[in-house]
Structure formats: structure tokens, C-alpha cells
Design an enzyme around this catalytic site. Structure first.
Site, PDB file in Angstrom:
ATOM      1  N   TRP A 154       1.393   4.038   4.430  1.00 35.84           N
ATOM      2  CA  TRP A 154       0.256   3.347   3.820  1.00 35.84           C
ATOM      3  C   TRP A 154      -0.816   3.062   4.872  1.00 35.84           C
ATOM      4  CZ3 TRP A 154       0.099   0.995  -1.330  1.00 35.84           C
ATOM      5  CH2 TRP A 154       1.159   1.430  -2.148  1.00 35.84           C
ATOM      6  N   ASP A 156      -3.568   1.078   4.794  1.00 36.06           N
ATOM      7  CA  ASP A 156      -4.134   0.046   3.920  1.00 36.06           C
ATOM      8  C   ASP A 156      -5.122  -0.878   4.607  1.00 36.06           C
ATOM      9  OD1 ASP A 156      -2.216  -1.121   5.496  1.00 36.06           O
ATOM     10  OD2 ASP A 156      -1.093  -2.040   3.855  1.00 36.06           O
ATOM     11  N   TYR A 159      -5.799   3.563   0.791  1.00 42.94           N
ATOM     12  CA  TYR A 159      -5.726   2.302   0.024  1.00 42.94           C
ATOM     13  C   TYR A 159      -6.527   1.196   0.704  1.00 42.94           C
ATOM     14  CZ  TYR A 159      -3.206  -1.504  -2.512  1.00 42.94           C
ATOM     15  OH  TYR A 159      -2.847  -2.593  -3.292  1.00 42.94           O
ATOM     16  N   ARG A 167     -10.331  -4.597  -3.350  1.00 38.96           N
ATOM     17  CA  ARG A 167      -9.085  -3.927  -3.727  1.00 38.96           C
ATOM     18  C   ARG A 167      -8.166  -4.803  -4.570  1.00 38.96           C
ATOM     19  NH1 ARG A 167      -5.553  -2.439   1.251  1.00 38.96           N
ATOM     20  NH2 ARG A 167      -4.582  -4.461   0.815  1.00 38.96           N
ATOM     21  N   ASP A 168      -7.479  -4.146  -5.514  1.00 33.21           N
ATOM     22  CA  ASP A 168      -6.494  -4.803  -6.371  1.00 33.21           C
ATOM     23  C   ASP A 168      -7.103  -6.005  -7.079  1.00 33.21           C
ATOM     24  OD1 ASP A 168      -4.048  -4.356  -7.365  1.00 33.21           O
ATOM     25  OD2 ASP A 168      -2.920  -4.948  -5.609  1.00 33.21           O
ATOM     26  N   SER A 203      -1.995  -8.359  -2.907  1.00 35.23           N
ATOM     27  CA  SER A 203      -2.381  -7.203  -2.097  1.00 35.23           C
ATOM     28  C   SER A 203      -3.888  -7.003  -2.039  1.00 35.23           C
ATOM     29  CB  SER A 203      -1.698  -5.943  -2.625  1.00 35.23           C
ATOM     30  OG  SER A 203      -1.832  -5.844  -4.026  1.00 35.23           O
ATOM     31  N   ASP A 219      -3.712   1.702  -8.061  1.00 32.82           N
ATOM     32  CA  ASP A 219      -4.173   0.576  -8.902  1.00 32.82           C
ATOM     33  C   ASP A 219      -5.640   0.592  -9.289  1.00 32.82           C
ATOM     34  OD1 ASP A 219      -1.659  -0.483  -8.767  1.00 32.82           O
ATOM     35  OD2 ASP A 219      -2.205  -2.296  -7.701  1.00 32.82           O
ATOM     36  N   TRP A 251       1.561   1.010 -18.286  1.00 33.45           N
ATOM     37  CA  TRP A 251       0.210   0.533 -17.993  1.00 33.45           C
ATOM     38  C   TRP A 251      -0.795   1.369 -18.790  1.00 33.45           C
ATOM     39  CZ3 TRP A 251      -1.538  -0.549 -12.246  1.00 33.45           C
ATOM     40  CH2 TRP A 251      -2.774  -1.180 -12.245  1.00 33.45           C
ATOM     41  N   TRP A 281       5.961  -6.894 -11.793  1.00 34.75           N
ATOM     42  CA  TRP A 281       5.812  -5.860 -10.771  1.00 34.75           C
ATOM     43  C   TRP A 281       6.265  -6.281  -9.376  1.00 34.75           C
ATOM     44  CZ3 TRP A 281       2.831  -7.764  -6.893  1.00 34.75           C
ATOM     45  CH2 TRP A 281       1.924  -8.795  -7.208  1.00 34.75           C
ATOM     46  N   LYS A 321       6.362   3.730  -2.113  1.00 32.15           N
ATOM     47  CA  LYS A 321       6.522   2.380  -1.570  1.00 32.15           C
ATOM     48  C   LYS A 321       7.700   2.355  -0.596  1.00 32.15           C
ATOM     49  CE  LYS A 321       6.421  -2.202  -1.260  1.00 32.15           C
ATOM     50  NZ  LYS A 321       5.302  -3.014  -0.769  1.00 32.15           N
ATOM     51  N   ASP A 381       6.438  -6.828  -1.832  1.00 31.92           N
ATOM     52  CA  ASP A 381       5.269  -6.656  -2.695  1.00 31.92           C
ATOM     53  C   ASP A 381       4.331  -7.850  -2.613  1.00 31.92           C
ATOM     54  OD1 ASP A 381       6.079  -4.173  -3.842  1.00 31.92           O
ATOM     55  OD2 ASP A 381       7.468  -5.240  -5.142  1.00 31.92           O
TER      56      ASP A 381
END
Length: 394
Positions: A89, A91, A117, A122-123, A129, A168, A216, A315, A343, A349
Site C-alpha cells: 500500500w 497510502d 491510495y 480520501r475515504d 482511513s 473505496d 456495496w 467492515w 489487504k 483496519d
């Protein structure tokens, strides 16, 4: 990383294919990985030719976890996890620095998986996150994040890369458009994804755009809008040649096949995508009809057990979870290129500390493992649980 509930009803569950063999690779210089520059054919499944690389950062985390185990049999099993291919990741802007070290031991037979990411805002539907870039900082995303990654990949033409683009982001625009945070983020998401896929369109790269999961975008009311949102992003990015399709179940819990975890729920009649296989087979034709490539990769990293969640939208650090099927191109479905580990199993998470700034209520639910640290932080107890509950076992 999280999954939002759908605005309609929302919200999936375990892979059962045999794992592919995994072998320890000897460290090699990345530039010498292949004798010549790599060119990936976007019309072909790259995972038929290349093995997902066990990146050094996850290997290091797992090896450190092994040292904490006093049970010799558990330690032996845990050591095998280090050899499983997984995505790295990227991120934050700072984590771009991980790419070159991760390239140092990638042989010509392997493909390095990277998660792109770091969108502004974000998110937008969760707290655990949230990213480093604020809404409106699209120029920073382009010049300080995407451009340096492009430069690095260009510097390593003899290595193959598989990129998962912005988990996401677009699914949130489909189902959480009523949230002000998502309204604020929408333009940046669309501009950022388009810029990313346009500029990462390099010969040694294959790209997949995140499409949430069956619980989703798999709801009847979300399928067509979801396919259009993703296809529009692909077209805004110039319909890049090295774009292969979409990713599902990223950091998720849904089964690939079998009986869906919530197939007996009263609202199941509104969602036929009760497993990721049904979702892939249902969503892919809609993407194709909208003019987008439609092959998928599916995260099976933590879906070894099912029937654990109270609701489909739960989640965060699901309690009782286990490692799932190891990365393989043997999916039994022509539309699914591979089962992959996206992941890193063992990384949290989100925190269960309700006093923390980034606390999200989903991480405090009764079906979430507690205590859990901040998102991305190693949780030894959770790793050991995933290992003990692995299906197939290590």
C-alpha cells in the site's frame, strides 16, 4: 480502509479454490530481474504468467510476528505467510519511498502489486482511513504523489507491476453522495483517478480500478450507476491501453462462491450478488456495455471464514476471520484474473479506542476485534487469529 453502506440498503463472504504453490524467491537486483524491458499485454491475464510478489515489507512484518510466537507449530505455520504474495500500500507521499526497496528482490517471474491510495479527501464516508491530503489538494496529488510514482516505474522497465487504483473512492460517489464529505471530495476523486490511470499507463503496468464488493455496488439499484461511474473514469483517463478491469473485495470479507453470508436476509431479494463470483459475473457485463475493460482481481486475503458479521456493511477488523485462498490465477471464472491478497493480514483496519481522533464506530461494534490499533498498524493478536482460522490452513 473501509467499506461504506449503500444508500439503498447496503452491503459479503469464502473462497474455496485450491491455493497455488508459493516458493521463496532469492533476492535479486530489480534492474536485472528481466533481461529486457517488460511489456504486459492488456488483452491477457497477467497472473497466468507472473506470480504476485511477496513484498519485503509484509514479509518483514510477518517475520517479526513469528519471533513473538512461543508455539513451535504455530510459528512454523506463520513463517509460511511471509512467502505469500501481497500488495504493497502506497497510502502516503512518504510511502513512495517503499517502492524502490520493494523492487530489490522481484525476479522476472513475479509481478509487484501496488495499491495507489492517496486521493484528496480520501475515504470520505469513514474516519479510520482518512488520508493526508485535504479536499482541493488535487495538484499535490498529481505532482507530489502520482508523478513520482510514474517516474519510479519508468526507471524500472524490467519489472512488471500490477496496480490497484484508489480503493473505496468511486464506490463512495455512487452510494454516499448524500454525505457532505463525499460531495466535497467528488470532483477531486474523478480528476485524480483520471490523472492516475492516464499517467500510469506504462508498458510494464497493468491496472485495475476498485469496484467495492457485492454488498456495496451489488445491490440492484447500485449496479448500473456503479458501472457507469467506473467506466466514465476510464474514459476520462483517456481509455488507457494498460487498463485491465476492476478489483473487488479489497480488504473485504466476502465469499468468492458458495452460500452468501447474507443470502437469507430479508432484503436479499434486492441484491443477487451474494458472493463475489456472482458480483464479478454480474458487474463485468455492465462495464463492458459502458465501454470499459472488465476483468477482475478479487481479494481473498481475509475471507477464509464467513458468517461472522452482524450486518453486511460491517467492515472493521471482523472478529473470527481467517486467511483465505492464496494468490492464484486458477479462479474457475474467465472474468476473474486472479485471487490476490490486497489487504496485509495483521494490519489493523482502524482503532477500537473510542477516544482516538480517527475512531470510527464500526471499529467498536460487537463483531469487530478488540482491542485494535490505528489503521495500518500491526495487531499481533489479530494476525494469530487469522492464522489459526486460515482456510485452507497453513
Amino acid at each position: 480502509m473501509k467499506f461504506s453502506q449503500s444508500a439503498v440498503v447496503a452491503f459479503a463472504a469464502t473462497a474455496v479454490a485450491a491455493p497455488s504453490p508459493t516458493t521463496q524467491q532469492e533476492p535479486r537486483n530489480a534492474q536485472a530481474a528481466c533481461a529486457s524491458a517488460v511489456t504486459l499485454d492488456p488483452s491477457q491475464n497477467p497472473f497466468k504468467k507472473y506470480t504476485l510478489h511477496p513484498n519485503k515489507f509484509y514479509r518483514d512484518e510477518v517475520n517479526a510476528a513469528v519471533q513473538q510466537l512461543s508455539d513451535p507449530s504455530l510459528a512454523t505455520a506463520a513463517a509460511k505467510v511471509a512467502d505469500v504474495g501481497s500488495f504493497l500500500w502506497i497510502d502516503t507521499i512518504a510511502n513512495i519511498a517503499k517502492i524502490e526497496p520493494a523492487l530489490a528482490d522481484v525476479p522476472c517471474t513475479n509481478i509487484l502489486g501496488l495499491v495507489i491510495y492517496d486521493l484528496p479527501g480520501r475515504d470520505c464516508a469513514a474516519k479510520a482511513s482518512n488520508g493526508e491530503l485535504a479536499v482541493g489538494e488535487i495538484n499535490r496529488y498529481k505532482s507530489e504523489y502520482i508523478d513520482p510514482i510514474v517516474k519510479l516505474i519508468k526507471a524500472y522497465p524490467k519489472t512488471a507491476f500490477a496496480l490497484l487504483i484508489e480503493p473505496d473512492s468511486l464506490p463512495n460517489l455512487v452510494t454516499n453522495s448524500d454525505l457532505q464529505t463525499c460531495k466535497d471530495s467528488a470532483q477531486g476523486y474523478r480528476d485524480g483517478v483520471a490523472y492516475a490511470i492516464k499517467n500510469l499507463n506504462l508498458p510494464n503496468v497493468i491496472m485495475y480500478l476498485d469496484a467495492g464488493h457485492g454488498g456495496w455496488l451489488g445491490w440492484d439499484a447500485n449496479l448500473k450507476p456503479g458501472a457507469k461511474e467506473l467506466a466514465d473514469a476510464y474514459k476520462r483517463g483517456g481509455s488507457p491501453k494498460q487498463f485491465r478491469g476492476f478489483a473487488t473485495n479489497s480488504a473485504g470479507w466476502n465469499a468468492w462462491d458458495g452460500k452468501g453470508e447474507f443470502s437469507g436476509a430479508s432484503d436479499a431479494k434486492y441484491n443477487k450478488c451474494q458472493t463475489e463470483k456472482i458480483y464479478v459475473d454480474t458487474f463485468a457485463p455492465l462495464l463492458k456495455s459502458n465501454g470499459m475493460p472488465n476483468h477482475a482481481i478479487v481479494d481473498t486475503g481475509r475471507n477464509g471464514k464467513t458468517g461472522l458479521r452482524n450486518e453486511w456493511g460491517d467492515w472493521c477488523n471482523v472478529d473470527g476471520a481467517g486467511f483465505g485462498v492464496r494468490p492464484t490465477s486458477s479462479t474457475g471464472d474467465d472474468l476473474a484474473d486472479a485471487f490476490v491478497w490486497i489487504k496485509p493480514g495483521g494490519e489493523s483496519d482502524g482503532t477500537s479506542d473510542s477516544s482516538a481522533t480517527r475512531y470510527d464506530s464500526f471499529c467498536g461494534k460487537s463483531d469487530a476485534f478488540q482491542p485494535s490499533p490505528e489503521a495500518g498498524t500491526w495487531n499481533q493478536a489479530y494476525f494469530e487469529m487469522l492464522l489459526k482460522n486460515a482456510n485452507p490452513s497453513f
